[in-house]
Design a protein around this motif. Structure first.
Motif, PDB file in Angstrom:
ATOM      1  N   ASP A 222       0.863  -1.188   0.000  1.00  0.00           N
ATOM      2  CA  ASP A 222       0.000   0.000   0.000  1.00  0.00           C
ATOM      3  C   ASP A 222       0.895   1.232   0.000  1.00  0.00           C
ATOM      4  O   ASP A 222       1.472   1.595   1.020  1.00  0.00           O
TER       5      ASP A 222
ATOM      6  N   ARG B  93      -0.045   4.239  -0.379  1.00  0.00           N
ATOM      7  CA  ARG B  93      -0.755   5.435   0.073  1.00  0.00           C
ATOM      8  C   ARG B  93      -1.087   5.380   1.557  1.00  0.00           C
ATOM      9  O   ARG B  93      -1.803   6.246   2.068  1.00  0.00           O
ATOM     10  N   ALA B  94      -0.587   4.356   2.227  1.00  0.00           N
ATOM     11  CA  ALA B  94      -0.863   4.225   3.661  1.00  0.00           C
ATOM     12  C   ALA B  94      -0.053   5.216   4.485  1.00  0.00           C
ATOM     13  O   ALA B  94      -0.374   5.476   5.646  1.00  0.00           O
TER      14      ALA B  94
ATOM     15  N   ARG C  43       2.013   9.076   4.090  1.00  0.00           N
ATOM     16  CA  ARG C  43       2.304  10.241   3.260  1.00  0.00           C
ATOM     17  C   ARG C  43       3.340  11.132   3.939  1.00  0.00           C
ATOM     18  O   ARG C  43       3.384  11.229   5.161  1.00  0.00           O
TER      19      ARG C  43
ATOM     20  N   THR D 140       4.092  14.773   4.390  1.00  0.00           N
ATOM     21  CA  THR D 140       3.323  15.998   4.238  1.00  0.00           C
ATOM     22  C   THR D 140       4.176  17.259   4.246  1.00  0.00           C
ATOM     23  O   THR D 140       3.702  18.331   3.887  1.00  0.00           O
TER      24      THR D 140
ATOM     25  N   HIS E 171      -2.360   6.574   7.229  1.00  0.00           N
ATOM     26  CA  HIS E 171      -3.804   6.409   7.046  1.00  0.00           C
ATOM     27  C   HIS E 171      -4.348   5.466   8.116  1.00  0.00           C
ATOM     28  O   HIS E 171      -3.686   4.486   8.486  1.00  0.00           O
TER      29      HIS E 171
ATOM     30  N   ARG F 106      -6.234   3.084   7.923  1.00  0.00           N
ATOM     31  CA  ARG F 106      -6.410   1.686   7.508  1.00  0.00           C
ATOM     32  C   ARG F 106      -5.249   0.778   7.929  1.00  0.00           C
ATOM     33  O   ARG F 106      -5.334  -0.432   7.767  1.00  0.00           O
TER      34      ARG F 106
ATOM     35  N   ALA G 295      -1.227   5.778  14.147  1.00  0.00           N
ATOM     36  CA  ALA G 295      -2.458   5.541  13.387  1.00  0.00           C
ATOM     37  C   ALA G 295      -3.090   4.189  13.729  1.00  0.00           C
ATOM     38  O   ALA G 295      -4.133   3.843  13.162  1.00  0.00           O
TER      39      ALA G 295
END
Length: 240
Positions: free
Chosen positions: A163, A165-166, A168, A170, A195, A197, A226
């Motif tokens: 994943d 995109r889990a 980022r 920033t 994220h 998830r 997270a």
């Protein structure tokens, strides 16, 4: 079949033809994962290292370095194949800065094979997450994230989902190359966001090189914040 998939297959076949010869000496004999057997044996294996940050250790009886004993990092363990030294350092530099994808694939394939024993049973991550680059740097400077390409190969060999995109990045932090550990930590404070998830998952964090460990620590802490239950770090090389 999509155009992207067709182009990917063309690139893979081109790399496969290139890897028919050893990347290091040019030999066509006993080539596996892009290197011949003698060159493979000459790669600077990391050897005995701290189980938390992969810093090389002098005493075989030690399991952690002094820094990790004093202040345990957020990642549970770190697994690395080689010292960041010749010829591994040169191959990584060609991969990162000269778009030599055959060099990157060679190292990632070798790492997937070498690190495979470390991901069995309870040590097997549920998900691989590459250390991200800030979108501006990836789009306008490098054009790709080398950690993601490495994670793609590890995931394919280990049959672990990826994943990208889990996690980022920033904040567009300054270059880390010439900074000390404390400076890197300060530079990376609050620069990663994970994220939700990842909650309840064991995350395998993937990067190309561990230098001071500050990047891995910042990224791992974001994943734990997270809701990840555990973070294990994987990289090609470690600076001494």
């Amino acid at each position: 079949m999509s155009i992207r998939r067709i182009l990917s297959q063309i690139v893979d076949r081109s790399i496969d033809r290139h890897l028919a010869r050893c990347l290091l000496c040019g030999s066509a004999e006993e080539v596996r994962f892009g290197t011949c057997s003698p060159c493979h044996q000459d790669l600077p294996a990391l050897g005995h290292a701290c189980q938390c940050c992969a810093l090389p250790l002098a005493e075989a009886t030690d399991r952690q370095c002094a820094g990790c004993l004093q202040q345990p990092p957020p990642q549970a363990c770190s697994h690395v194949c080689w010292y960041y030294a010749y010829p591994v350092a040169q191959l990584i530099q060609r991969f990162k800065y000269q778009r030599d994808f055959s060099a990157g694939r060679t190292l990632a394939e070798l790492a997937a094979f070498q690190l495979a024993p470390q991901i069995k049973g309870e040590h097997r991550p549920d998900l691989l997450v590459p250390v991200p680059m800030h979108w501006r740097k990836q789009l306008f400077e490098r054009g790709y994230n080398q950690a993601q390409l490495i994670a793609n190969i590890l995931g394919k060999h280990w049959r672990i989902p990826l994943d990208n995109r889990a996690l980022r990045k920033t904040t567009a932090t300054d270059s880390q190359q010439k900074l000390r550990r404390t400076q890197r930590r300060k530079n990376l404070t609050h620069s990663f966001v994970a994220h939700p998830r990842v909650r309840g998952l064991h995350i395998g964090l993937v990067d190309d090189v561990i230098t001071t460990g500050a990047t891995q620590e910042a990224a791992a802490q974001s994943l734990l914040d997270a809701g990840a239950t555990r973070v294990s770090s994987y990289a090609l090389a470690r600076t001494p």
